[in-house]
Scaffold this motif. Structure first.
Motif, mmCIF file in Angstrom:
data_model
loop_
_atom_site.group_PDB
_atom_site.id
_atom_site.type_symbol
_atom_site.label_atom_id
_atom_site.label_comp_id
_atom_site.label_asym_id
_atom_site.label_seq_id
_atom_site.Cartn_x
_atom_site.Cartn_y
_atom_site.Cartn_z
ATOM 1 N N GLY A 512 0.695 -1.281 0.016
ATOM 2 C CA GLY A 512 -0.117 0.010 -0.099
ATOM 3 C C GLY A 512 0.792 1.067 0.003
ATOM 4 O O GLY A 512 0.461 2.023 -0.371
ATOM 5 N N VAL A 515 1.582 2.522 -3.676
ATOM 6 C CA VAL A 515 0.338 3.320 -4.126
ATOM 7 C C VAL A 515 0.118 4.652 -3.337
ATOM 8 O O VAL A 515 -0.196 5.431 -4.086
ATOM 9 C CB VAL A 515 -0.943 2.427 -4.146
ATOM 10 N N GLN A 516 0.300 4.640 -2.008
ATOM 11 C CA GLN A 516 0.274 5.836 -1.423
ATOM 12 C C GLN A 516 1.227 6.912 -1.812
ATOM 13 O O GLN A 516 0.997 8.157 -2.117
ATOM 14 C CB GLN A 516 0.438 5.508 0.383
ATOM 15 N N ALA A 519 0.332 8.635 -4.976
ATOM 16 C CA ALA A 519 -0.810 9.690 -4.854
ATOM 17 C C ALA A 519 -0.091 10.685 -4.332
ATOM 18 O O ALA A 519 -0.203 11.966 -4.653
ATOM 19 C CB ALA A 519 -1.777 8.994 -4.162
ATOM 20 N N SER A 548 -2.649 0.994 -8.781
ATOM 21 C CA SER A 548 -3.892 1.525 -7.965
ATOM 22 C C SER A 548 -5.367 1.519 -8.784
ATOM 23 O O SER A 548 -6.303 1.288 -8.078
ATOM 24 C CB SER A 548 -3.714 3.050 -7.604
ATOM 25 N N ASP A 549 -5.295 1.618 -9.890
ATOM 26 C CA ASP A 549 -6.408 1.812 -10.669
ATOM 27 C C ASP A 549 -6.952 0.206 -10.858
ATOM 28 O O ASP A 549 -8.075 -0.025 -10.792
ATOM 29 C CB ASP A 549 -6.244 2.051 -11.989
ATOM 30 N N ILE A 553 -9.422 2.270 -6.729
ATOM 31 C CA ILE A 553 -9.036 3.434 -5.914
ATOM 32 C C ILE A 553 -10.184 3.543 -4.650
ATOM 33 O O ILE A 553 -9.742 3.773 -3.669
ATOM 34 C CB ILE A 553 -9.115 4.784 -6.718
ATOM 35 N N GLY A 556 -9.322 1.321 -1.938
ATOM 36 C CA GLY A 556 -8.100 1.852 -1.003
ATOM 37 C C GLY A 556 -8.881 2.970 -0.058
ATOM 38 O O GLY A 556 -8.512 2.939 1.091
ATOM 39 N N SER A 576 -1.722 11.042 1.364
ATOM 40 C CA SER A 576 -2.220 10.407 0.063
ATOM 41 C C SER A 576 -4.079 10.277 0.435
ATOM 42 O O SER A 576 -4.639 9.972 -0.663
ATOM 43 C CB SER A 576 -1.709 9.027 -0.398
ATOM 44 N N MET A 580 -6.816 10.551 -2.434
ATOM 45 C CA MET A 580 -7.659 9.269 -3.050
ATOM 46 C C MET A 580 -9.415 9.655 -2.862
ATOM 47 O O MET A 580 -10.138 9.385 -3.678
ATOM 48 C CB MET A 580 -7.345 7.983 -2.226
ATOM 49 N N GLY A 590 -11.084 3.955 -10.573
ATOM 50 C CA GLY A 590 -10.244 2.794 -11.264
ATOM 51 C C GLY A 590 -10.797 2.176 -12.368
ATOM 52 O O GLY A 590 -11.799 2.686 -12.938
#
Length: 725
Positions: A512, A515-516, A519, A548-549, A553, A556, A576, A580, A590
């Motif tokens: 994670g 991804v964070q 962002a 992430s997509d 999203i 998340g 992030s 998001m 996403g």
């Protein structure tokens, strides 16, 4: 001889039966090299020997590669420092010299292959004058060394192109791709496919009938490489000119072995074999001298195999294979687990609240199996496998199940309701596993009367393809549950890691952060294309925005919202979070709804959405790609280190295996803990301090890292690699 049984029959045909003691599969070690040396001397010098056949004395197959304990000794000097490439060359060239002596011994030598024949074992076969292979769908042949950071170092990079041509051989060697017997024969990699169990007899007959067939094609004057070779051959030049940029693009310039392989082939292919194998060993030694190879071998081969063989399994627990699985939830995850369980021979009750959903789950099983028809799957086997799956909405049908896996909606209340109803049917002595990806196992275990029998069994999507299973221990999880879960993972031929309870556990929590951070960078005005390219150049499978997509999203945001609700004031907000939320508020959920960080126009290729520039205006000054790569990398490293300090991880081995096979962490590093050891903990702490000062406390080093840097400690203790088999 300790590893080779040398016999001679009445016709003067010597049979060398390889049977390395103490190993499940034949591997190349110092004893084997000494025995092969002595055997070649006998074949060449004794007039009564007219030729030889090499075969295996093991049912497991012909031969694998080098004993990694022996290989590890090549990479260490008496002082503990890594030796120079020149010193390694002298050690690795021994194998090349032996195989060269074999093919120039003046007598015909045939190879009888039954079962697996890979790596150094396959290079031994290539050095023989004739290769016979028993026909079996399970037999694999090839040179997969590239997958663990090496390339063929026993003449394979020189012999295979001379047999099947440069272009075709590079396709196999650069991908570590395996041959099946029929394909190998079609490409002339083996000379004849014979009925299983008859390869030895066929090889003996050939040697007896061909006493003068003792010269390799490449040692005959006028030999030409199939398809051509050399700087004046247009096809060869085109192949090599295309191979280099394609390889650089695919590896993002991170891997040593593929480039070394290309160099060895390019320089060696037109030289006499005696010089060509020296070229190969030169490049092999250079690759082996770099820590990258050791790290990859340790994680991708040695530790992975150890995990699959039960390294973390409680030793005092009796074997507990699953016979009947109660699979709760017939969605994508549940149906995937049902598929691999049924393929492993288990009876599966596929439960869902709606019969149509349960039937849909079984249809998924059928669809997956149909794709395998002709690839080891027959119509009869498909029918038998499918018959083992029973879709139902009736809890009573779960009776008799000896293991439960739950994969229902990610809600504590819903999971608790299902858990209690299952216990009414099966009783609390049954082991219950939850496939949750984020909810704490300790809390979910409250719904089971015996929490010692409750455990997390976290699969990755798609289950049929993803190799990892994360086993999560709640505060009260007992050894019987651990053993049952690990035995189940072994049955379905996956790779397990064992971690302790934590929100997000190890893999979801650490992944994670990738991804964070992506962002966070968008929110700071960094060009999304720069972020995505930096992620791929780092060695990740895809950029942080694209992944992430894929995972959604919206998902998340739901996980973040649930964590806030659960933790209250203890929740540590991330920059992030707001980014998001802004995306989901704008309806950008996403890939699932066709718009996220990327747009997904129907019938066209996805592309980063131009609306991002409006939502998150670009900063006037953009960072360079190395700075972005550093942030994406170190944000993952520090979270992995936190998991280790907190006891979520018990071993760096689990951390490295989980990272590479769970979320695709840059494989060339050997994993986050191997990478931190390689660059040095002092360097890691200094980099994290600098990033924390610039970007916030999420990068702050752990106290454990600071202590390790001060004492010179590493995650892995310096030691030779264990045996390959």
């Amino acid at each position: 001889m300790n590893t080779i049984n040398f016999t001679t029959d009445a016709d003067g045909i010597a049979t060398l039966t390889i049977d390395v003691p103490g190993q499940s599969m034949n591997v190349i070690g110092p004893d084997f090299l000494a025995d092969l040396d002595a055997a070649i001397t006998r074949i060449a010098s004794e007039d009564g020997i007219k030729g030889a056949v090499i075969a295996s004395g093991k049912d497991s197959g012909f031969m694998a590669g080098m004993d990694l304990k022996y290989f590890g000794s090549m990479l260490s000097s008496g002082s503990g420092d890594r030796p120079a490439p020149a010193d390694i060359f002298d050690k690795v060239f021994t194998l090349n010299q032996l195989f060269r002596r074999l093919e120039t011994c003046g007598k015909p030598v045939a190879c009888a292959i039954e079962g697996t024949c890979v790596g150094g074992g396959f290079e031994l076969a290539l050095a023989c004058h004739r290769r016979f292979v028993g026909d079996s769908s399970k037999t694999q042949l090839g040179l997969p060394e590239i997958l663990i950071g090496l390339f063929p170092g026993g003449g394979g990079s020189q012999r295979l192109p001379r047999i099947m041509g440069v272009q075709a051989s590079l396709m196999y060697m650069l991908q570590g791709k395996m041959f099946r017997p029929a394909d190998a024969a079609m490409m002339k990699v083996v000379d004849q496919v014979v009925p299983q169990g008859t390869a030895l007899d066929a090889a003996r007959e050939w040697v007896k009938a061909n006493p003068s067939a003792h010269t390799q094609p490449w040692d005959i004057k006028g030999f030409k490489v199939p398809g051509g070779a050399g700087g004046f051959n247009p096809a060869f030049v085109q192949t090599m000119a295309g191979a280099l940029p394609m390889t650089l693009k695919q590896t993002q310039r991170n891997m040593n072995a593929p480039i070394a392989l290309l160099s060895a082939v390019y320089e060696g292919i037109t030289l006499p074999m005696d010089r060509a194998i020296r070229i190969e060993s030169k490049y092999f030694a250079k690759v082996a001298a770099d820590p990258q190879a050791s790290n990859m071998i340790r994680t991708l081969f040695v530790n992975k195999q150890a995990a699959e063989r039960g390294a973390r399994r409680p030793r005092d627990e009796a074997k507990a294979p699953t016979k009947k699985l109660a699979m709760l939830g017939a969605g994508m995850m549940g149906a995937g687990i049902a598929t691999v369980a049924a393929q492993a021979g288990m009876e599966v009750v596929l439960f869902d609240r709606d019969q149509a959903y349960a039937e849909k789950g079984k249809a998924h099983v059928e669809a997956v199996l149909k794709k395998r028809l002709g690839r080891g799957m027959t119509p009869e086997k498909l029918e038998a496998t499918l018959a083992r799956v029973t879709p139902t909405t009736d809890y009573a049908d779960l009776a008799g199940a000896d293991f439960v896996i739950e994969a229902v909606f990610e809600d504590v209340g819903i999971k608790a309701e299902v858990t209690k109803k299952v216990e009414e049917v099966l009783g609390a002595d049954t082991i219950f596993g939850s496939n949750t990806s984020t909810l704490p196992i300790t809390k979910l275990a409250n719904a089971w009367s015996k929490p010692e029998n409750f455990i997390g069994v976290h699969f990755f999507s798609p289950v049929e393809k993803m190799p990892l299973v994360e086993i999560i221990l709640g505060e009260k999880t007992g050894p019987a549950a651990i053993a049952k879960a690990l035995d189940f993972v072994a049955q379905i031929k996956k790779t397990p890691i064992v971690v302790h309870d934590s929100r997000g556990f190890y893999t979801s929590r650490s992944f994670g952060t990738y991804v964070q951070e992506g962002a966070e960078l968008v929110g700071e005005g960094v060009n999304p294309a720069l972020i995505e390219n930096a992620g791929k150049q780092l060695g990740m499978p895809t950029g942080p925005l694209a992944v992430s997509d894929e995972v959604s999203i919206e998902l998340g945001v739901k996980i973040m919202t649930a964590a806030k609700k659960e933790l209250g004031d203890a929740y540590v907000p991330q920059g992030s979070d707001d980014i998001m939320v802004r995306m989901t508020d704008a309806g950008r959920l996403g890939r699932k709804n066709g718009k996220g960080w990327y747009d997904y126009p129907e019938g066209a290729k996805k592309h980063l959405s131009p609306i991002l520039a409006e939502m998150f205006p670009r900063a006037a000054e953009q960072p360079d790609v190395e700075a972005v790569k550093e942030r994406l990398l170190y944000r993952q490293l520090i979270e992995c280190a936190r998991c280790f300090e907190e006891g979520v991880l018990e071993t760096p081995e689990d951390g490295d295996i989980g990272a590479i096979f769970g979320w695709g962490f840059a494989p060339y590093t050997g994993g986050p803990f191997s990478h931190m050891d390689t660059v040095g903990i002092t360097h890691v702490v200094a980099t994290l301090d600098r990033l924390a000062a610039a970007h916030g406390p999420r990068f702050a080093p752990t106290q454990q890292l600071r202590d390790m840097a001060a004492s010179g400690a590493t995650f892995y203790k310096p030691a030779s690699m264990k045996a390959a088999a």
